[in-house]
Design an enzyme around this catalytic site. Structure first.
Site, PDB file in Angstrom:
ATOM      1  N   LYS A   1       0.778  -1.066  -0.101  1.00  0.00           N
ATOM      2  CA  LYS A   1      -0.164  -0.034  -0.001  1.00  0.00           C
ATOM      3  C   LYS A   1       0.842   1.328  -0.166  1.00  0.00           C
ATOM      4  CE  LYS A   1      -2.461  -1.149   3.535  1.00  0.00           C
ATOM      5  NZ  LYS A   1      -2.037  -2.636   4.041  1.00  0.00           N
TER       6      LYS A   1
ATOM      7  N   ARG B   1      -9.808   0.664   8.955  1.00  0.00           N
ATOM      8  CA  ARG B   1      -9.387  -0.718   9.509  1.00  0.00           C
ATOM      9  C   ARG B   1     -10.555  -1.538   9.612  1.00  0.00           C
ATOM     10  NH1 ARG B   1      -3.862  -0.467   8.795  1.00  0.00           N
ATOM     11  NH2 ARG B   1      -2.847  -1.675  10.058  1.00  0.00           N
TER      12      ARG B   1
ATOM     13  N   ARG C   1      11.351  -7.895   5.438  1.00  0.00           N
ATOM     14  CA  ARG C   1      11.500  -6.349   5.031  1.00  0.00           C
ATOM     15  C   ARG C   1      11.899  -5.608   6.126  1.00  0.00           C
ATOM     16  NH1 ARG C   1       5.649  -3.428   3.777  1.00  0.00           N
ATOM     17  NH2 ARG C   1       5.033  -3.213   6.180  1.00  0.00           N
TER      18      ARG C   1
ATOM     19  N   ARG D   1      10.941  -4.028  11.905  1.00  0.00           N
ATOM     20  CA  ARG D   1       9.974  -3.578  12.772  1.00  0.00           C
ATOM     21  C   ARG D   1       9.441  -4.644  13.971  1.00  0.00           C
ATOM     22  NH1 ARG D   1       5.412  -0.717   8.898  1.00  0.00           N
ATOM     23  NH2 ARG D   1       4.218  -2.060  10.219  1.00  0.00           N
TER      24      ARG D   1
ATOM     25  N   ARG E   1      -1.086 -10.297  12.540  1.00  0.00           N
ATOM     26  CA  ARG E   1      -1.691  -9.102  11.636  1.00  0.00           C
ATOM     27  C   ARG E   1      -2.564  -9.545  10.710  1.00  0.00           C
ATOM     28  NH1 ARG E   1       3.613  -6.289  10.358  1.00  0.00           N
ATOM     29  NH2 ARG E   1       2.284  -4.797   8.921  1.00  0.00           N
TER      30      ARG E   1
HETATM   31  P1  ADP Z   1       0.568  -2.566   7.836  1.00  0.00           P
HETATM   32  O1  ADP Z   1       1.890  -2.737   7.561  1.00  0.00           O
HETATM   33  O2  ADP Z   1       0.175  -3.643   8.527  1.00  0.00           O
HETATM   34  O3  ADP Z   1      -0.483  -2.031   6.921  1.00  0.00           O
HETATM   35  P2  ADP Z   1       0.437  -0.017   9.423  1.00  0.00           P
HETATM   36  O4  ADP Z   1       1.820   0.523   9.013  1.00  0.00           O
HETATM   37  O5  ADP Z   1      -0.659   0.679   8.337  1.00  0.00           O
HETATM   38  O6  ADP Z   1       0.438  -1.549   9.064  1.00  0.00           O
HETATM   39  O7  ADP Z   1      -0.067  -0.122  10.930  1.00  0.00           O
HETATM   40  C1  ADP Z   1       0.853  -0.586  11.850  1.00  0.00           C
HETATM   41  C2  ADP Z   1       0.025  -0.778  13.074  1.00  0.00           C
HETATM   42  O8  ADP Z   1      -0.585   0.473  13.571  1.00  0.00           O
HETATM   43  C3  ADP Z   1      -1.270  -1.587  12.948  1.00  0.00           C
HETATM   44  O9  ADP Z   1      -0.797  -3.134  13.222  1.00  0.00           O
HETATM   45  C4  ADP Z   1      -2.198  -1.283  14.094  1.00  0.00           C
HETATM   46  O10 ADP Z   1      -1.711  -1.579  15.386  1.00  0.00           O
HETATM   47  C5  ADP Z   1      -2.052   0.301  14.115  1.00  0.00           C
HETATM   48  N1  ADP Z   1      -2.913   0.707  13.045  1.00  0.00           N
HETATM   49  C6  ADP Z   1      -2.704   1.580  11.942  1.00  0.00           C
HETATM   50  N2  ADP Z   1      -3.931   2.084  11.179  1.00  0.00           N
HETATM   51  C7  ADP Z   1      -4.832   1.787  12.396  1.00  0.00           C
HETATM   52  C8  ADP Z   1      -6.231   1.735  12.293  1.00  0.00           C
HETATM   53  N3  ADP Z   1      -6.755   2.577  11.105  1.00  0.00           N
HETATM   54  N4  ADP Z   1      -6.835   1.136  13.201  1.00  0.00           N
HETATM   55  C9  ADP Z   1      -6.363   0.643  14.315  1.00  0.00           C
HETATM   56  N5  ADP Z   1      -4.961   0.483  14.434  1.00  0.00           N
HETATM   57  C10 ADP Z   1      -4.375   0.903  13.300  1.00  0.00           C
END
Ligand code: ADP
Ligand code: ZN
Length: 212
Positions: free
Chosen positions: A13, A88, A127, A160, A171
């Site tokens: 994304k 989400r 990653r 990370r 996740r």
């Molecule tokens: P990914 O690489 O899984 O797309 P993100 O960088 O978008 O991860 O998000 C990392 C973490 O931040 C998620 O695992 C969650 O804990 C939190 N997070 C991010 N966006 C949201 C959201 N819209 N609602 C709830 N938690 C979120």
């Protein structure tokens, strides 16, 4: 463009968002980046989010809506935005719909990146991320020139906390339970566009065709 990016963690994304923002100057808004910055700065928000994020679970809908309501009202959003990692959950999607209604705005599209799970797992485990600027590397396909050091800013590159195997599997499960239902939600809204794979230019072409 006002777009939502949907897809499992590791679907690319962030990468797609960069291609799309480069095309029309809209801003990328990543709730994950906002939260990680808050954790790094040790703000009140960061303290609330840290443990939840480390485990790969979701931060509460109220907390996220507070962040997004502020963010979407900023001036740079007028050109357009790509929401990366938000909404989400169904409650977040419903709250966003209300918020945009109040602001007199409409989404153009919810773009779903459809990627096989085995590809995702491999990609996430390999990653690495720059702790300073957020640049993304991959130990197999895109290593930095000097091991552990960011090509862009010289910062440290690390895995990370939420990209250990245990957190990755969690996740993916959280995604299929809480976020995958958004695909049906946006299909019903008439906004869904599904693209296979994560090639930025291919995605951009599909989007241009759709928005014509
Ligand atoms: P990914 O690489 O899984 O797309 P993100 O960088 O978008 O991860 O998000 C990392 C973490 O931040 C998620 O695992 C969650 O804990 C939190 N997070 C991010 N966006 C949201 C959201 N819209 N609602 C709830 N938690 C979120
Ligand atoms: Zn960097």
């Amino acid at each position: 463009m006002k777009i939502i990016l949907l897809g499992p963690p590791g679907a690319g994304k962030g990468t797609i968002a960069k291609v799309l923002t480069g095309y029309d100057g809209s801003v990328q808004i990543s709730t994950g980046d906002i939260l990680r910055a808050a954790v790094a700065e040790g703000t009140e928000l960061g303290k609330q989010a840290e443990a939840v994020m480390k485990a790969g679970d979701l931060v509460s809908d109220d907390l996220i809506m507070g962040i997004m309501e502020q963010r979407l009202k900023q001036d740079d959003c007028k050109v357009g935005y790509l929401l990366d990692g938000f909404p989400r959950t169904i409650p977040q999607a419903e709250a966003l719909k209300l918020l945009l209604g109040k602001m007199g705005e409409k989404l153009d599209c919810a773009l779903e990146l459809d990627i096989p799970t085995d590809v995702i797992i491999d990609r996430l485990a390999t990653r690495r991320t720059c702790t300073q600027c957020g640049a993304i590397y991959n130990v197999k396909s895109k290593p930095p020139k000097v091991e552990g050091i960011c090509d862009v800013c010289g910062g440290d590159i690390v895995q990370r906390d939420d990209e250990t195997e245990e957190a990755v599997l969690n996740r993916l499960q959280v995604y299929s339970e809480q976020t995958a239902p958004l695909i049906g939600f946006y299909r019903d809204e008439g906004l869904l566009l599904t693209v296979q794979g994560s090639d930025g230019n291919q995605v951009l072409e599909a989007l241009k065709t759709r928005l014509k």
